[in-house]
Design a protein around this motif. Structure first.
Motif, PDB file in Angstrom:
ATOM      1  N   PRO A 134       0.822  -1.214   0.000  1.00  0.00           N
ATOM      2  CA  PRO A 134       0.000   0.000   0.000  1.00  0.00           C
ATOM      3  C   PRO A 134       0.860   1.271   0.000  1.00  0.00           C
ATOM      4  CG  PRO A 134      -0.846  -1.583   1.581  1.00  0.00           C
ATOM      5  CD  PRO A 134       0.470  -2.119   1.102  1.00  0.00           C
ATOM      6  N   VAL A 135       0.480   2.192  -0.881  1.00  0.00           N
ATOM      7  CA  VAL A 135       1.212   3.444  -1.045  1.00  0.00           C
ATOM      8  C   VAL A 135       0.258   4.600  -0.745  1.00  0.00           C
ATOM      9  CG1 VAL A 135       2.532   4.882  -2.665  1.00  0.00           C
ATOM     10  CG2 VAL A 135       2.622   2.385  -2.849  1.00  0.00           C
ATOM     11  N   ASN A 151       7.869   8.731  -2.506  1.00  0.00           N
ATOM     12  CA  ASN A 151       9.338   8.872  -2.560  1.00  0.00           C
ATOM     13  C   ASN A 151      10.034   7.542  -2.308  1.00  0.00           C
ATOM     14  OD1 ASN A 151       9.994  11.533  -3.267  1.00  0.00           O
ATOM     15  ND2 ASN A 151       9.506  12.259  -1.216  1.00  0.00           N
ATOM     16  N   GLU A 152       9.556   6.776  -1.336  1.00  0.00           N
ATOM     17  CA  GLU A 152      10.166   5.469  -1.056  1.00  0.00           C
ATOM     18  C   GLU A 152      10.058   4.547  -2.262  1.00  0.00           C
ATOM     19  OE1 GLU A 152       9.488   5.249   3.772  1.00  0.00           O
ATOM     20  OE2 GLU A 152       7.796   4.796   2.458  1.00  0.00           O
ATOM     21  N   ILE A 156      13.305   3.129  -4.882  1.00  0.00           N
ATOM     22  CA  ILE A 156      13.548   1.719  -5.205  1.00  0.00           C
ATOM     23  C   ILE A 156      13.513   1.492  -6.722  1.00  0.00           C
ATOM     24  CG2 ILE A 156      12.575  -0.617  -4.999  1.00  0.00           C
ATOM     25  CD1 ILE A 156      11.882   0.214  -2.054  1.00  0.00           C
ATOM     26  N   ILE A 157      12.585   2.127  -7.405  1.00  0.00           N
ATOM     27  CA  ILE A 157      12.503   2.000  -8.861  1.00  0.00           C
ATOM     28  C   ILE A 157      13.770   2.550  -9.514  1.00  0.00           C
ATOM     29  CG2 ILE A 157      11.255   2.759 -10.935  1.00  0.00           C
ATOM     30  CD1 ILE A 157       8.702   2.788  -9.041  1.00  0.00           C
ATOM     31  N   GLY A 173       9.438  -6.803  -4.523  1.00  0.00           N
ATOM     32  CA  GLY A 173       8.264  -6.568  -3.699  1.00  0.00           C
ATOM     33  C   GLY A 173       8.702  -5.892  -2.410  1.00  0.00           C
ATOM     34  N   PHE A 174       7.986  -4.882  -1.973  1.00  0.00           N
ATOM     35  CA  PHE A 174       8.366  -4.160  -0.765  1.00  0.00           C
ATOM     36  C   PHE A 174       7.130  -3.528  -0.133  1.00  0.00           C
ATOM     37  CE2 PHE A 174       8.981  -1.604  -4.493  1.00  0.00           C
ATOM     38  CZ  PHE A 174       8.447  -0.364  -4.174  1.00  0.00           C
TER      39      PHE A 174
END
Length: 178
Positions: A134-135, A151-152, A156-157, A173-174
């Motif tokens: 969930p973002v 931002n997180e 990662i991307i 996956g995170f």
């Protein structure tokens, strides 16, 4: 090295933050309904605009259209080792048994299609699947969980894109810990 990056869904959420951050060092082009591109109707225009891009970030969600766009870009780029396709999927695909939403089903199909393309086709382009939990965006339906920030996700991307040419990050996956 300056890249030319195309991003669907660049006017909201993760796509917007990606566009903002990547535009600082790269040439970015965005496709969203806000600038007249709908992935369900304008795929031919989007495909034509990708000819000189190095990276395609398949971010805009619109049911099966995200999968169709993946197929079309793959067909165009599969023989070019200077191209990278980044699919923004979701960890919700693993929760189909618990929450059988259309969104989760389509994100599952997107990831399955990406892995079919990775392993069942001769290809040179890279394919990266990004699966955030969930973002904290306008789209988030999760009210009772800790959410990642855009931002997180973007950090990662960008990390995945910066890997050496001989390294392919097939899937990440995170999520945010409670």
């Amino acid at each position: 090295m300056t890249l030319k990056i195309a991003i669907t869904g660049h006017s909201n959420g993760i796509g917007k933050k990606l566009f903002e951050k990547l535009s600082a060092n790269h040439k970015c082009i965005g496709f969203s309904r806000k600038n007249g591109f709908d992935i369900s109707k304008d795929q031919n225009l989007i495909i034509k605009s990708l000819e000189s891009s190095n990276v395609f970030i398949n971010n805009a969600y619109n049911g099966q259209n995200q999968i169709e766009l993946l197929n079309r870009v793959f067909d165009l780029w599969k023989d070019d080792n200077n191209k990278t396709i980044v699919n923004i999927s979701s960890l919700s695909k693993y929760l189909l048994y618990k929450n059988p939403s259309q969104y989760s089903l389509n994100k599952s199909k997107l990831s399955v299609k990406a892995f079919e393309l990775m392993f069942n086709n001769p290809r040179k382009c890279k394919i990266i699947n990004i699966n955030p939990g969930p973002v904290n965006t306008e789209m988030s339906a999760h009210k009772d969980v800790k959410k990642l920030t855009t931002n997180e996700c973007v950090d990662i991307i960008i990390w995945a894109l910066k890997q050496p040419k001989h390294i392919e990050i097939g899937e990440i996956g995170f999520w945010r810990l409670p």
